[in-house]
Structure formats: structure tokens, C-alpha cells
Design an enzyme around this catalytic site. Sequence first.
Site, PDB file in Angstrom:
ATOM      1  N   HIS A 180       7.634  21.281  67.294  1.00  0.00           N
ATOM      2  CA  HIS A 180       6.873  21.246  68.549  1.00  0.00           C
ATOM      3  C   HIS A 180       6.449  19.828  68.940  1.00  0.00           C
ATOM      4  CE1 HIS A 180       3.054  21.802  66.073  1.00  0.00           C
ATOM      5  NE2 HIS A 180       2.575  21.007  67.006  1.00  0.00           N
ATOM      6  N   ASN A 237       0.986  32.399  67.208  1.00  0.00           N
ATOM      7  CA  ASN A 237       0.284  31.118  67.312  1.00  0.00           C
ATOM      8  C   ASN A 237      -1.158  31.273  66.829  1.00  0.00           C
ATOM      9  OD1 ASN A 237      -0.245  28.460  67.981  1.00  0.00           O
ATOM     10  ND2 ASN A 237      -0.385  28.827  70.185  1.00  0.00           N
ATOM     11  N   TRP A 238      -1.625  30.333  66.003  1.00  0.00           N
ATOM     12  CA  TRP A 238      -2.973  30.341  65.415  1.00  0.00           C
ATOM     13  C   TRP A 238      -3.137  31.491  64.422  1.00  0.00           C
ATOM     14  CZ3 TRP A 238      -5.784  26.117  66.387  1.00  0.00           C
ATOM     15  CH2 TRP A 238      -5.683  25.483  67.638  1.00  0.00           C
ATOM     16  N   ASP A 286       8.802  25.324  61.820  1.00  0.00           N
ATOM     17  CA  ASP A 286       8.395  24.331  62.814  1.00  0.00           C
ATOM     18  C   ASP A 286       8.601  22.910  62.267  1.00  0.00           C
ATOM     19  OD1 ASP A 286       7.283  22.938  64.870  1.00  0.00           O
ATOM     20  OD2 ASP A 286       5.347  23.953  64.842  1.00  0.00           O
ATOM     21  N   ASN A 306      -2.088  28.249  74.494  1.00  0.00           N
ATOM     22  CA  ASN A 306      -2.591  27.660  73.262  1.00  0.00           C
ATOM     23  C   ASN A 306      -4.085  27.365  73.382  1.00  0.00           C
ATOM     24  OD1 ASN A 306      -1.998  26.533  70.631  1.00  0.00           O
ATOM     25  ND2 ASN A 306      -2.411  24.544  71.563  1.00  0.00           N
ATOM     26  N   GLY A 365      -3.716  17.298  65.953  1.00  0.00           N
ATOM     27  CA  GLY A 365      -3.355  15.923  65.603  1.00  0.00           C
ATOM     28  C   GLY A 365      -2.749  15.887  64.219  1.00  0.00           C
ATOM     29  N   ASN A 366      -3.099  16.928  63.404  1.00  0.00           N
ATOM     30  CA  ASN A 366      -2.488  17.048  62.082  1.00  0.00           C
ATOM     31  C   ASN A 366      -1.111  17.713  62.146  1.00  0.00           C
ATOM     32  OD1 ASN A 366      -5.582  17.231  60.463  1.00  0.00           O
ATOM     33  ND2 ASN A 366      -3.879  16.047  59.611  1.00  0.00           N
ATOM     34  N   SER A 367      -0.667  18.058  63.348  1.00  0.00           N
ATOM     35  CA  SER A 367       0.680  18.618  63.475  1.00  0.00           C
ATOM     36  C   SER A 367       1.687  17.619  62.947  1.00  0.00           C
ATOM     37  CB  SER A 367       0.989  18.900  64.951  1.00  0.00           C
ATOM     38  OG  SER A 367       0.448  20.130  65.338  1.00  0.00           O
ATOM     39  N   PHE A 401       1.481  22.563  60.352  1.00  0.00           N
ATOM     40  CA  PHE A 401       1.726  22.776  61.783  1.00  0.00           C
ATOM     41  C   PHE A 401       0.708  23.632  62.508  1.00  0.00           C
ATOM     42  CE2 PHE A 401       3.548  27.128  62.204  1.00  0.00           C
ATOM     43  CZ  PHE A 401       3.802  27.444  60.885  1.00  0.00           C
ATOM     44  N   ASP A 402      -0.254  24.234  61.800  1.00  0.00           N
ATOM     45  CA  ASP A 402      -1.212  25.075  62.525  1.00  0.00           C
ATOM     46  C   ASP A 402      -2.417  25.366  61.641  1.00  0.00           C
ATOM     47  OD1 ASP A 402      -2.214  26.495  64.670  1.00  0.00           O
ATOM     48  OD2 ASP A 402      -0.751  28.117  64.607  1.00  0.00           O
TER      49      ASP A 402
END
Lengths: 669, 669
Positions: free
Chosen positions: A47, A174-175, A183, A289, A604-606, A622-623
Site C-alpha cells: 500500500h 482493514n484494522w 501487503d 480508512n 507511519g509505521n507502515s 502494516f496495520d
Amino acid sequence: LAERGLEIPLSELWQEPQGGLFRAAVGLGGCSGAFVSAAGLVLTNHHCVFQAVQRNSTPQNDYLTHGFIAHKQEEELPGHGVKVYVFVKQTDVTEKILGQIPKDADDLVRYEAIEMAQKALVKECEQVPSRRCQVSRYNDGLMFVLLENLELRDVRLAAIPPRALGEFGGEVDNWRWPRHTMDFALIRAYVGPDGQPAAHAESNVPFQPERFFPLSKQGVEEGDLVMVVGTPGRTARYRTSAEVRQDEQWFYPKRAEVFGEWTVLLETLCRQEPETCLPGASRLKTLHNTLTNARGMMEGLRRGRVVGKRMEQEKALLEWIGQDAGRRERFGNVVSDIEAFVDSQKDGRDRDFLLRYLTWGVHGLSFGRTLTKWAAQQNLPDEKREVGFQERDKDRVRAELEEAGKSYHALVDQRTLAMLLQRVGALPGQERIAGFDQALKGDYSPVAIDRFVKRLYAKTQLGETPKRLALFGVAQDKLAQSRDPLIRLAMSLGPELDAYDERFKREQGAQSRLRPPYIQAVSLWRGKTFYPDANSTPRVSFGTVTGYSPGEAEHRTPHTTLAGLVAKHQGISPFDVPAAVLEEARKQPGLPVCLLSNSDTTGGNSGSPVLDGKGRIVGLNFDRVYENIAGDYGYNEALSRNVMVDARVISWYLEAVAGAKSLLSELGI
Amino acid sequence: LAERGLEIPLSELWQEPQGGLFRAAVGLGGCSGAFVSAAGLVLTNHHCVFQAVQRNSTPQNDYLTHGFIAHKQEEELPGHGVKVYVFVKQTDVTEKILGQIPKDADDLVRYEAIEMAQKALVKECEQVPSRRCQVSRYNDGLMFVLLENLELRDVRLAAIPPRALGEFGGEVDNWRWPRHTMDFALIRAYVGPDGQPAAHAESNVPFQPERFFPLSKQGVEEGDLVMVVGTPGRTARYRTSAEVRQDEQWFYPKRAEVFGEWTVLLETLCRQEPETCLPGASRLKTLHNTLTNARGMMEGLRRGRVVGKRMEQEKALLEWIGQDAGRRERFGNVVSDIEAFVDSQKDGRDRDFLLRYLTWGVHGLSFGRTLTKWAAQQNLPDEKREVGFQERDKDRVRAELEEAGKSYHALVDQRTLAMLLQRVGALPGQERIAGFDQALKGDYSPVAIDRFVKRLYAKTQLGETPKRLALFGVAQDKLAQSRDPLIRLAMSLGPELDAYDERFKREQGAQSRLRPPYIQAVSLWRGKTFYPDANSTPRVSFGTVTGYSPGEAEHRTPHTTLAGLVAKHQGISPFDVPAAVLEEARKQPGLPVCLLSNSDTTGGNSGSPVLDGKGRIVGLNFDRVYENIAGDYGYNEALSRNVMVDARVISWYLEAVAGAKSLLSELGI
């Protein structure tokens, strides 16, 4: 940490100024990543490079749908703007910044003085070629740090899974945990033949990083130590009860309400007018999101009784302050000042919310505002211009104006504007937006809004990319003569948008004035310093692979497998595994796909590398889980969980599905 | 069963014709319930008597919000139409029905012959006072059974928890586990002093049931046997692949799409025009419930690969049929005939979907249709009239026309009609609805629809209850002179709505022709008979208290407690536990609230008593889990789970929260 399984001395992970293993962790501008080979290969999330894949895709070569593998370096695809930032060093510049604030400065002057000082430091720092610099504020202004990064701007795509895997589960998952999303993406950074950062060129060669992380073949199991390295964006761990209350009771509910309506609007429009689907897709994804995020925030803050707990803390803090005359004088009002400031903001907050999202969400207004504001700002000396409107921003702003053409659709814009205008019409008297009141002559009935919006878009040329770009950078007096209705609207809204920008600055100034003493008081009271809120600077979180219970009668374990991927397959998006992948997956049902740990992460940690105790990559962050959305307001041992791709499924994909022999050998697998 | 913990001989549970313990299980018309005292006390779900509680509530006495307890029988509240049906007996009437079908009847004649035969049997059966009779079709027409029930029509409310508990979790938790919803109510059935069913009267006395179930104090634990007794409504266990495919690929997606838009429409309207909230609330609840159901169906059918599995079964069945000439002749086309029939329905299905929901969802159209159709039907001899339009239906239809006033709001009606008309406008040529095409002159643009709808409602008087009721039962020729625009619209749509009704009848006729031979073939092939699909007749399911895994890496245990209720409390609806209840709940955190078992249930099982091996009530059924929604198409050992209120929390509520001593003593606690 050694007891928990860290086999590397902390000093080898990182030490100022010489660095260490963590030098291999990089930024991607909003995302994180990691060097994974000596030849500049970077692992990050699918992503994080989604847009670049999209821009490389054509109906003939649909890499988004089918994925992409470069079997040789020559086959790699252009990165279309993806940049890799290699951290170089940081310098405490607190004195240099704070020394620039005039005595008795009001909040606006205060903000501008800080901005000016920051800009000067950045400008000086960026004299070095390919150096990108930023001043980061720690603890809301207790400390300022100048961060220097090397900017690698020739970045290419090396391996991308099909969207059906990279986004498997889509908005539904997602989440959430359990997850089965692959991902990940591999990209490669290039430099000129001289080893220096350079624009894309045939003659460029792979960048050779100082350090890189090896990919683990063993992975980790429940109970093992992991380290997540990256650049988390923003947390709110030290907000007062008044601030959290406003977030819980006004901001997130407002956002959930508006974004809820907005997502339905775009979905309905996409069904009724299919040509709006593609241009609206990226916006819709962001809205979804953020909507889920807002709902998770509200739920988490309420269930965690965060406001109540902060009030109890503040009571104890104030008691401690009250015990000593010196403290009373220095800190007596730290809590009440912030509360008074929050209260003072209430009157205009609904209007400002709408102004913010009108210029964010309606492309036409955004174009108009950018063009007219740029025209005004360019008359000022560079150092006086606002952040984002300086010479250093020119290429980026132009590129954004150009790229936005791909997500612009007149009908989407019109409906979005109409939806927001209905809310503008309902603002109370003291929050009216004069520019709109005049344009609509005060009539915000659906029919009047519809007529107004249609007329606006019937004549504008800002939707045409060349015409829009032609207006970028023209002189202000010339732009003032434009008859384009969106330019004219942006100009008539100008004073209000300027006032909004000024209010934003004042708010920032006030926070830099009010929050440091509060933080200091808490720090003295607790008798220790504590880690500053996330602020897009490099951080590491040490965690443990572990499941969790989201609530009574439910337990979730920390690993998923290819068997679970197969079980989730429904044959339609977002649960549609390509047939060839399905076949391979059935052969290795036990292979891990995703994993969970209690590491402390946020947006931001993605793309953050996740390391084991030996410093090998065992996962790719990723999440977070839904119950951890409100973790931004405080780490929760029971619920703070981050979601990662297991490194083993990346190797499996490259080997069993993609047959990417050269990449595997480069990765040492 | 004895090994699993059943301590009562099956013959004591039920035996034809004398009955048995299950005589204590009753119907509530769409819901189930159970006698729990010798004095006619019935336990059922809060949601089954919701409307009655609402009708008793005023701003001064808001029983919906605060709950209600009758400490003496005299304090009980009127049931406002709640009826209790005590099962009396059943008779096989297959020959009487099938014998009435003329040879070479087409599907319409076939349907009408069956209907006529059923009506005659019902009429004869209902000669006995207070007897309500129905003919139920088993296995789609292999067998017909006449069911006789005693109708108790003086029913009063004895104990209702606050809505915040009875609906705790609301739409968020609906169809989910874990649950913490106290979805129960106690009502009491009365009869005349002579012991015969009677209308509400002061002199009435509590009904004395032949049997009642005691309430257990011990409850059940994981692994224990439970029995769910009630009247499940409808399952689809024996549909062919063609039928399931149509449901999966057309019906549920269509429903999800339309109901998704519809729920957003009502929610947005409620926010913008708060006076629409209350009238729209009940409709919105139904839409939400059905929407989640549709989504669960799609997911479950896809994940369970139901169509694929049915195709494999059909292939094996056809192979078996093909092995024998007799079978080939008798059953050779059983699968393909049904498939051909499904295919033949495709052309008009979108139109019929809209016609169905136009008359269901738009009150004005529903009023107009009911009034005009009643006027037409009343000209026929009673036995020739359609089901629902006979003399026996008159009071009910009038009451519905009256009660609908509470959920009518002109604006809700207008927006709903506009939303559906937009879809009517998009129907392809062969599915056009001439009545609307004429009324709108073919212009279905938003502006034209808006104008049409506004004009319709500006002049109609059907929204006024007395005026609407005044038109009920007037002569057809007199009604034909009405200038009310909704009456006129209903009349101009009449031919199309009649044709729709006829298509529905033909479809029913076709199913009664096509499906029995299919079921017979399957039965012969498998060498056994099997339980018939649910059809609102009394059933029992034996199950075990057990958790489940909804998917990889997730496990759910089968009990929740008051501690979990407290943890879910957020202070806002639908997670808002009243303060006094919260205080009591904190004192007994371990007390069970809800439980889960693998019993086989569906809609209509709401309010079903759940018994332990000794025949004591240990729970009260009220829902299923999301992963079991598609269980209507087949029981799934791993995912079929029903959700119950634990009997212990009912006792706890009556004792600790409500102090309902006399009810507790009546219940033997």
C-alpha cells in the site's frame, strides 16, 4: 531485553553519532521501509507504493491486478515519485528555535517566529546536495531536533504481488485481526555512477546501503521478542482530559458523521455512474480508512474511560502542584490554561472542519486555492513564505496539481461540494462563511445548491490538466483577471481561507506555549522523563509475539496461515485469491501469512521492518487491530497489537508463486 | 440422547396425540415463547413484544426506556395485539389438498386449487371458537398438515427490562457473538372466567396451561445438552444449485444494495429532520437486520461453496437416476426442470423486486393498494378471495391500516418512493412499469421524480388515519371516484400489481409441481427420509453448549458474564447500561448473561425456550451468529451456533435489579 531474547548489544543497534544496525531502516515519506540487500533493495508495504504500481499499469500490462516481478534489474519499473530517505543524523536545535521567539509574542507571532527559525535551519541544512531536512518538535515544543536525510529519488519497482493478495480482505479486514494480507513490495534505490543521489537515468547504479537487514527463514513464534523500527507519525499520549474530551465528543463523531455520508455518496455514485469509480477510488479508500479509524477511536476512548482516567491524573497532579508555592506559581494553571484554550476554540470548530475538508475533498476548490495562494505567496521573499509554498516546494506542488488530474472527476467534485455545502448552510450565525453566503445568496436549498454547483463546473477549465498547470505560477494580478468560476470562487473565499490558515497558526502557537509547561509539570511530578509522542522521527518498539482477547469470550492467536487464506477465499473481491496462488497455497497449508505482536505502533509505521533478537527481518508491519486504534492515546498491554506480514510468506510468494530466483538469491534465500 | 444428558424419555417430551412437556411451548405469531408458570406466565424475547411496550409508553411513563415490572397482576399492562397460540393438534390433509388439483392444471390453476382447498379446511377448522388454523406445506408440497391452535387474545405485559438491556449492543452486536443482551420479557395470557379465550376484560382470569417449564437456577455449562423448542420460520436446505445460485448471485446482492441505500437514506433523513426518526425507527431496524442477514448469506454461501457442493450432489443424483430406466422416466428432469424454471423467472425479477418493496416500503402505496384491492376482493364470495383478503382478515387489516399511522411520515415516504423510482426508471424495456411510466411521462430524472413525489403527497389524505380508515371497505365503484392521488396511483398500478400477484401465485404453483419429485428422488437416492425445511411448525433441536471458531486464529467460548457487560459499557447507546444496573452488575461479575450452543435454529425461533436434560429452562433463544446466517441453506457443525439469554441473568435481573418478588416466587425462585 537480553532475557527476552535480544542477542545484539543495544549499542550495535544504534549509537550516536556512528549509527548501527538500524541505519538499514529507511523512510518513504509517510511510510517506513528497510534495506534488505547490499544492492539497495528495500522492503516496504504494497500500500506504500500502490500509486506507483497504478501509474505503471495499463490495460495491456495490468501490474496492479497481476503483480509484477523483475527477474533482472533492467526489468524494474519506474517508481513514479517514490523516494527513499536514508537517515543521516539529528541535531538538537532547541535553543536556536526558542531563542528566536520575541518576548510577549502573541500566539501568531510565536508560531511565525518558530516557523521562520525552522525554515532557516532547513534551508541551511539543504545546502548539501540531495539532503532533505526537517525540524521535528518533541513533546509539543520542549525540544526541537533537526533531522537530516539522504534523499534517493531514483527508486524502481522490483516485486509486487497482485492486488488481490496485497490488499486481500480490503476494507472488510482493514484494522482487523486475523489477517491474511500479503501487503509487501520490493523496490530498489538507485544513485548516479558517482554514488551520489540522482534523478532517474539509465546510467544509474543500485545504491549501496551502509547496512541492510537479512530476511529470516525461521520466523518467530508466540512469546518471541520482536523489534519494530520505523517512523511512527503521530500519537496523543499526553493530551489533557479537555483535549481528549473534545476529540471523543466532537472531532471523531463529526468526522465519522461526515465521512460516513461521504463514503456512501461516492459508493452510490460509482454504482450509478461507473466512470466515476476509478477517479474516486483512492479518495474512497482514504475515507473508509479514516472512517473506521474514527469509529475505533470513539469506541476505544469510551471503553477505555480515557477522559475519566486523565481527569483523575490531573487531579493528582494538581494536588502535587498545590503542595509547593514554587510549583503553584510555575505550574498552577497548566491544566486550566489548556482547558480554557480548548473552550475558546469551540465557537468556530464546525466551520473550520468544513473549510478543511472543502479544500481537501473538492478538487476544484483545492486547485483554485492552491493556484491563488501560490500566486500570492510567490510575491514574498522565499523565507517569508509559508511552509509548503516555498521554492523548494515548487516541483512537488506542480506535480501534485498534475497528478490530481487522475483522481478528478467533475461529477464526483460536484456531488461532494453539494454535500458539504448543505452542511455549510446549516452553520450557525457566528460561523457563517461569507464567500459561500454571497455566492449562493443565502439560499442553501438542495435546488439552489445544485444549480450553483452545476454552473460552477459548467464553465471551469481547472479540470483540464494543461489549462490548470498553465495557471500555476502566473502573476497574482493576472490571475485576478481570470473568469474561471473556480478561480473566482477561490478568490472570494480567500479572506476566509487565509483567516482559517491564521487560526491554524495561532493554534499551533498556543500549543507550543501551553503544552511544554504541562509536560514539564507531569515529568517533574512523576520524577522521570518519558518518551515523546510520535512525530515522524525514527523510533524502535520492542514487543513480543502474542495474541489477545478483544473482549470477553473471544481469544485471538498471533499467527495465520495459508490454510486460513484458502478458507477466507470467496471468489470475489476483496476475498479472491488468484487460482494459481490458491493451488500453491493448498500445498503448504501451515505456512505462516501474518502475525501479531504487542509492539507500539501507529500510522507511519507502515512498511516498518520487524526484527528478531538477532536483527533479522521476521515480519513487515502494516496495520493495527481495531481495539488498538485508540492506542494513540495510550499504550494498552491487553489491546495494543500491531499486524505484520510474516517474512516466510514473502519468501514463499517469491519462490513458489513468482519463481523470482534472482531476487531470492539476492535476499540470501 | 440419554448419553448426551437427556433425562426425560422422548415419549414424555411429545407423543401424538396426547402431547407432553412440549405442550408448554407456544407460538406468538412470528415468535416463539413458553409457559413458565401455572398461571399463564409466558417467557419470550423483549424484541417480540417491543411494539406492545412502545404502545404502552408515554413521555410520563416511558416503559421502553425504564423497563416495567408488575408487582401484582392488576398492574400488568395491555398487550396491544400480542397473542399467544397454544398448539392443539395436527392432521395430515395431503390427500384432501392434492385431490383438489385438476388434471392438466397449469401453475396458476394448481396454486388456486391448493389455496381453495386450504381455505376450506381452515374455515371448517375455525368453526370451533378461538381456534386458529393453518395448513402447512412440508417439503414444498409432498405433505400438507392442518395445524390447530388455541388463540389467547388477552395477553398482558408483566416484566420488561429497559431497552438499554433488552437491546444492549443494538445493530452493532446484532447477529454477533459474544453478546450481552438481556432480550427477555414476561407476559401473561388471560381467558374469560369460564376458562375460554376472550377479548381483554377486567373480569378475565389467568390462563392455566396444561404444562409449563420450570426455570433452572443452575444453568448449563460447556458440553451440556440443550433442547430448543419453537416454531422456526423458513429454511432452504433442499434447494437445487440453480436456486441457491440465484439467491447468492442475484437476490441477496440486490437486497443488500437496495437496503444499504435505504438505511443510509433513513439515517441521513433522521439526522437532518429529527421528527422523522421515531416514525422511521421500526422500519430502519428491520432494514438493518435484513441487510446484515443478506450480507451474511452472501458471505456464508460463498465461503461454504454451497452452489459448488450442490452441483456435485446433483451430478451424483443424476448418475444414480441414469442407472435405471424407471428412475430416468420418473426423475430424469427433476434438476433441469427446476433450473429451467429459475431461468424463466430472470426476465422480470428486478421489476418484481421493486414492486414488492414499493408496496412494502412506501406507506402511501401500501395504503392505496390495500384499500383498492380490498374494495375489489370484497365483491367476491369469501372462499374465492385471496388469502389475507377474507372476512377473517378484516379486523387485522383494519388494525394494520390504523397502526401504520404511527410509522407513517410523509417525508420518509416521499424520499423512499423517490429512491425506489430512480431504480424503476432504470429497468430495461421489457420490465417497464407502465403505471409509473405514464405518471412520470417517462422522465425519471431526479428533478422530475422530486416533482412527481411532492405533488403526490401534497394532496393525499391517506396519511390521516381517520380518513384512511374511512376508505376501508367502501364499494369499489365509489372508491374509483376518489380524487386522492395515492388512490388514483394505486388504481393505475392495479393491473401491474395484480399481474405481480399472479406471477407470485404461478411461481408457488410451479414450486409445488417441481419440487416434490425432486425431494422424492433425493430421498430414494439417499435411501432415507429427512427432516423437512422449517415452515413455522413446531420443531425441537437437540444441541450442545459449545463455542466455535469463526475462522483461523479466533476462538469464541460459549458464555458471557456481567463482567463482560460492564466492560462493554460505553455510556452511549447501544452500549449504555443504566447506572443502577451497572452497580448491581459489578457485585456479581461472574454471573452468566448469554450463552451459545450448536442447536439448529432460524428466524421464528426468537423467544424459544431452551431446556436442559431435565426439561428446565436454562436459556431463551434470541439470535444466531453471523457465520450461521447461511446456515439456512445447510447445518454446519463448525459454524451453526444459536445465541441465548442465560436463564440465570433473568432471575438476577428480577431479583437484584427489579426486586420482583411476586414474579420470582411464581417462577419458583
